[in-house]
Design an enzyme around this catalytic site. Structure first.
Site, PDB file in Angstrom:
ATOM      1  N   CYS A 111       0.854  -1.166  -0.124  1.00  0.00           N
ATOM      2  CA  CYS A 111      -0.124  -0.136   0.019  1.00  0.00           C
ATOM      3  C   CYS A 111       0.991   1.329  -0.053  1.00  0.00           C
ATOM      4  O   CYS A 111       1.748   1.442   0.879  1.00  0.00           O
ATOM      5  CB  CYS A 111      -0.936  -0.200   1.184  1.00  0.00           C
ATOM      6  SG  CYS A 111      -2.042   1.436   1.398  1.00  0.00           S
ATOM      7  N   CYS A 151       0.251   3.211   3.549  1.00  0.00           N
ATOM      8  CA  CYS A 151       0.602   2.716   4.852  1.00  0.00           C
ATOM      9  C   CYS A 151       1.677   1.304   4.878  1.00  0.00           C
ATOM     10  O   CYS A 151       2.129   1.026   5.879  1.00  0.00           O
ATOM     11  CB  CYS A 151      -0.684   2.399   5.706  1.00  0.00           C
ATOM     12  SG  CYS A 151      -1.304   0.762   5.226  1.00  0.00           S
ATOM     13  N   CYS A 175      -7.547  -1.107   1.158  1.00  0.00           N
ATOM     14  CA  CYS A 175      -6.496  -1.384   2.054  1.00  0.00           C
ATOM     15  C   CYS A 175      -7.200  -1.451   3.459  1.00  0.00           C
ATOM     16  O   CYS A 175      -7.798  -0.556   4.022  1.00  0.00           O
ATOM     17  CB  CYS A 175      -5.473  -0.438   2.123  1.00  0.00           C
ATOM     18  SG  CYS A 175      -4.211  -0.758   3.437  1.00  0.00           S
ATOM     19  N   CYS A 208      -5.769   1.107   6.257  1.00  0.00           N
ATOM     20  CA  CYS A 208      -5.803   2.404   6.207  1.00  0.00           C
ATOM     21  C   CYS A 208      -7.302   3.112   5.271  1.00  0.00           C
ATOM     22  O   CYS A 208      -6.766   4.396   4.989  1.00  0.00           O
ATOM     23  CB  CYS A 208      -4.298   3.390   5.680  1.00  0.00           C
ATOM     24  SG  CYS A 208      -4.154   3.010   3.902  1.00  0.00           S
ATOM     25  N   CYS A 210      -8.400  -5.552  -9.862  1.00  0.00           N
ATOM     26  CA  CYS A 210      -7.919  -4.569 -10.912  1.00  0.00           C
ATOM     27  C   CYS A 210      -7.662  -3.273 -10.117  1.00  0.00           C
ATOM     28  O   CYS A 210      -8.474  -2.514  -9.374  1.00  0.00           O
ATOM     29  CB  CYS A 210      -9.151  -4.319 -11.910  1.00  0.00           C
ATOM     30  SG  CYS A 210      -8.778  -3.071 -13.102  1.00  0.00           S
TER      31      CYS A 210
HETATM   32 ZN   LIG Z   1      -2.865   1.154   3.306  1.00  0.00          ZN
END
Ligand SMILES: [Zn+2]
Length: 134
Positions: free
Chosen positions: A48, A51, A97, A100, A120
């Site tokens: 990510c 984060c 995610c 976060c 995707c």
């Molecule tokens: Zn994240």
């Protein structure tokens, strides 16, 4: 269980580029074939960009020809959340995610085996980290 990463809008803006901010925090979508990773075949783990959570492994990345990085499975189910998204008049499933709440992309039921899913994902939501020593 891991804790949620929470930051203010100003903190995210300071950390991210304009495009990363728009996509991850404002649920944007990069234009097809413009992202850094849609055609990337390098081995590693996609994290990510907000984060650092491990989201998708290059081992589950495949060429969907959609113009966005596509994966058939998250690296860790605990780090990836999905949510029904009715925007744009389409019933889609949003991928976020779990740590976060960054918007990552959407998941579609037209992927390859073994899962039959196509995650995707926007390149701008991801940061590829190569394996140690590579
Ligand atoms: Zn994240």
């Amino acid at each position: 269980m891991s804790e949620k990463v929470e930051k203010t809008e100003e903190e995210w803006r300071a950390q991210l580029t304009e495009e990363q901010y728009h996509i991850t925090r404002e649920h944007g979508t990069e234009r097809a074939f413009t992202g850094e990773y849609h055609d990337c075949k390098d081995p590693g783990m996609y994290h990510c960009v907000c984060c650092g959570a491990a989201l998708f492994s290059s081992e589950t990345k495949y060429d969907s020809r959609s113009g966005w990085p596509s994966f058939y499975e998250p690296a860790d189910d605990e780090n990836v959340e999905t949510k029904e998204d009715g925007s744009l008049g389409m019933a889609r499933t949003e991928v976020l995610c779990a740590k976060c709440d960054a918007h990552l992309g959407h998941v579609f039921p037209d992927g390859p085996r073994p899962t039959g899913l196509r995650y995707c994902i926007n390149s701008a939501s991801l940061e590829l980290k190569k394996p140690e020593g590579a």
